[in-house]
Design an enzyme around this catalytic site. Structure first.
Site, short mmCIF file in Angstrom:
data_model
loop_
_atom_site.label_atom_id
_atom_site.label_comp_id
_atom_site.label_asym_id
_atom_site.label_seq_id
_atom_site.Cartn_x
_atom_site.Cartn_y
_atom_site.Cartn_z
N ASP A 148 36.04 -54.56 -28.23
CA ASP A 148 35.30 -53.41 -28.75
C ASP A 148 33.86 -53.84 -29.04
OD1 ASP A 148 35.37 -54.87 -31.14
OD2 ASP A 148 36.89 -53.60 -32.07
N ALA A 149 33.09 -52.99 -29.68
CA ALA A 149 31.68 -53.28 -29.94
C ALA A 149 31.49 -54.51 -30.82
CB ALA A 149 31.01 -52.07 -30.58
#
Length: 132
Positions: free
Chosen positions: A14-15
């Site tokens: 994810d980010a």
């Protein structure tokens, strides 16, 4: 036990650089597929014979976050073999044995064209029983 190495790529995260939760299922799926290949079973052959394996149930325990650029190992064992299903216990671990995720995955064997349960081919069941 079957062990398969996994590298965590940017696309898996994810980010924040942490493995996205659904990707653990992908890692486990790849390891089961590689185990079939390792015992000489090609899924294209099974599909040509109208046989497929499908996940019926998955239970995951996220123990600690795996991160971008980690090299990890999926450990896979069959804990139960029935006529039409296999129960896998899978763990994602590092070289020191630290567990990142573990799961119980119930996989059913089906006749693909009818989407109905069928007996696991004997050669595959025998391999998962330890070749006995």
């Amino acid at each position: 036990m079957f062990r398969w190495p996994i590298s965590v790529y940017y696309e898996d995260t994810d980010a924040g650089g942490v493995v996205y939760h659904s990707n653990y299922l992908n890692f486990f799926e790849r390891a089961r597929t590689e185990w079939l290949k390792d015992i000489g079973v090609k899924q294209t052959t099974l599909l040509a014979e109208d046989i497929a394996f499908v996940v019926k149930k998955a239970e995951l325990d996220f123990c600690r976050p795996a991160k971008f650029e980690q090299d990890l190992i999926v450990e896979t064992v069959v804990t139960e073999i029935k006529k039409v299903s296999l129960m896998f216990h899978q763990r994602l671990v590092d070289e020191q044995g630290v567990i990142y995720c573990e799961g119980k995955i119930l996989v059913a064997c089906i006749t693909l064209s009818r989407m109905r349960p069928r007996a696991i081919p004997q050669n595959i069941a025998q391999e998962f029983k330890g070749g006995s």
